[in-house]
Design a protein around this motif. Structure first.
Motif, PDB file in Angstrom:
ATOM      1  N   THR A  12      -9.783   3.889  -3.025  1.00 11.55           N
ATOM      2  CA  THR A  12      -8.895   3.297  -2.012  1.00 11.55           C
ATOM      3  C   THR A  12      -9.519   3.511  -0.637  1.00 11.55           C
ATOM      4  O   THR A  12      -9.652   2.575   0.153  1.00 11.55           O
ATOM      5  CB  THR A  12      -7.499   3.936  -2.079  1.00 11.55           C
TER       6      THR A  12
ATOM      7  N   CYS B 283      -5.395   8.484   3.176  1.00 15.00           N
ATOM      8  CA  CYS B 283      -5.442   7.100   2.670  1.00 15.00           C
ATOM      9  C   CYS B 283      -4.258   6.286   3.163  1.00 15.00           C
ATOM     10  O   CYS B 283      -4.411   5.100   3.489  1.00 15.00           O
ATOM     11  CB  CYS B 283      -5.515   7.095   1.143  1.00 15.00           C
TER      12      CYS B 283
ATOM     13  N   THR C 252      -8.758   7.533  -7.762  1.00 16.01           N
ATOM     14  CA  THR C 252      -7.921   6.492  -7.171  1.00 16.01           C
ATOM     15  C   THR C 252      -7.973   6.553  -5.653  1.00 16.01           C
ATOM     16  O   THR C 252      -8.157   5.522  -4.984  1.00 16.01           O
ATOM     17  CB  THR C 252      -6.469   6.655  -7.659  1.00 16.01           C
TER      18      THR C 252
ATOM     19  N   ILE D  85      -7.255  -3.714  -4.434  1.00 14.50           N
ATOM     20  CA  ILE D  85      -7.157  -2.272  -4.200  1.00 14.50           C
ATOM     21  C   ILE D  85      -5.777  -1.765  -4.625  1.00 14.50           C
ATOM     22  O   ILE D  85      -5.663  -0.722  -5.289  1.00 14.50           O
ATOM     23  CB  ILE D  85      -7.433  -1.941  -2.712  1.00 14.50           C
TER      24      ILE D  85
ATOM     25  N   HIS E 158      -7.494  -6.702  -0.667  1.00 18.51           N
ATOM     26  CA  HIS E 158      -6.362  -5.777  -0.493  1.00 18.51           C
ATOM     27  C   HIS E 158      -5.492  -5.746  -1.752  1.00 18.51           C
ATOM     28  O   HIS E 158      -5.066  -4.672  -2.195  1.00 18.51           O
ATOM     29  CB  HIS E 158      -5.535  -6.143   0.734  1.00 18.51           C
TER      30      HIS E 158
ATOM     31  N   TYR F 238       0.854  -1.200   0.000  1.00 24.54           N
ATOM     32  CA  TYR F 238       0.000   0.000   0.000  1.00 24.54           C
ATOM     33  C   TYR F 238       0.883   1.241   0.000  1.00 24.54           C
ATOM     34  O   TYR F 238       0.664   2.177  -0.767  1.00 24.54           O
ATOM     35  CB  TYR F 238      -0.918   0.043   1.229  1.00 24.54           C
TER      36      TYR F 238
ATOM     37  N   LEU G 199       0.955   3.982  -2.968  1.00 29.05           N
ATOM     38  CA  LEU G 199       0.543   5.355  -2.686  1.00 29.05           C
ATOM     39  C   LEU G 199       1.702   6.332  -2.860  1.00 29.05           C
ATOM     40  O   LEU G 199       1.486   7.488  -3.264  1.00 29.05           O
ATOM     41  CB  LEU G 199      -0.081   5.445  -1.296  1.00 29.05           C
TER      42      LEU G 199
ATOM     43  N   ILE H  33      -4.686   1.081  -7.513  1.00 31.27           N
ATOM     44  CA  ILE H  33      -3.788   2.228  -7.332  1.00 31.27           C
ATOM     45  C   ILE H  33      -2.703   2.207  -8.409  1.00 31.27           C
ATOM     46  O   ILE H  33      -2.428   3.224  -9.060  1.00 31.27           O
ATOM     47  CB  ILE H  33      -3.158   2.225  -5.925  1.00 31.27           C
TER      48      ILE H  33
ATOM     49  N   ALA I 253      -4.872   3.020   5.380  1.00 32.10           N
ATOM     50  CA  ALA I 253      -4.378   1.713   4.938  1.00 32.10           C
ATOM     51  C   ALA I 253      -3.552   1.059   6.038  1.00 32.10           C
ATOM     52  O   ALA I 253      -3.741  -0.127   6.354  1.00 32.10           O
ATOM     53  CB  ALA I 253      -3.561   1.849   3.656  1.00 32.10           C
TER      54      ALA I 253
END
Length: 175
Positions: free
Chosen positions: A52, A103, A48, A141, A138, A13, A17, A145, A107
């Motif tokens: 998320t 986010c 996005t 997601i 997960h 994540y 990100l 991204i 996360a």
């Protein structure tokens, strides 16, 4: 095994990100509202982050009651993203940077709280039919991204000659 999964997913994540953050940072102001596929650059980033944020939560109603959403109710407006149509709203970089940080924190918090039982549950979004459990969700997601970070990076490469480099799992946005 559970702790290893959670560590790997949290790292992925963060890396995904961070790549999205690099796209935001590298986007020249004169390209911020220019097209990327069927959305403007700022809308693609917002899309996005919005999904998320949504998918890390339980359901649509809980999305609206989050403190971050309550603080920015004028920006989220009527949640046009949920209706399935193209976005009309546009977004400025300072808000997008704050949303990205929200986010990131969400996360990390959500992944840390997962248990074997919660990871085995179905996601709480009836339109998501391609995954059967939260552990796989997960990954879905994170793929979402990366999909949009790749689109944005390509747009940047075409517009400026520079794309966005890959980020490893230990990355903490210190570039």
């Amino acid at each position: 095994m559970l702790e290893a999964y959670k560590r790997l997913i949290a790292n992925q994540y963060e890396a995904a990100l961070c790549m999205l953050d690099r796209c935001v940072e590298q986007c020249p102001q004169d390209k911020w509202h220019e097209p990327v596929a069927n959305l403007k650059f700022c809308q693609a980033v917002f899309h996005t982050l919005f999904f998320t944020d949504l998918y890390l939560g339980e359901d649509v109603p809980s999305q609206r009651t989050q403190p971050f959403h309550q603080e920015h109710v004028a920006i989220f407006k009527d949640y046009e993203e949920i209706g399935g149509g193209l976005q009309k709203n546009t977004y400025e970089k300072p808000f997008i940077k704050a949303y990205l940080q929200h986010c990131r924190e969400k996360a990390a918090r959500v992944v840390a709280a997962e248990t074997e039982e919660t990871l085995a549950e179905r996601p709480g979004f009836e339109w998501i039919t391609v995954v059967k459990s939260r552990d796989e969700f997960h990954l879905y997601i994170i793929r979402h991204i990366h999909h949009h970070a790749a689109q944005l990076s390509l747009r940047l490469r075409l517009d400026t000659g520079e794309g966005v480099g890959w980020v490893g799992s230990g990355w903490r946005n210190e570039w």
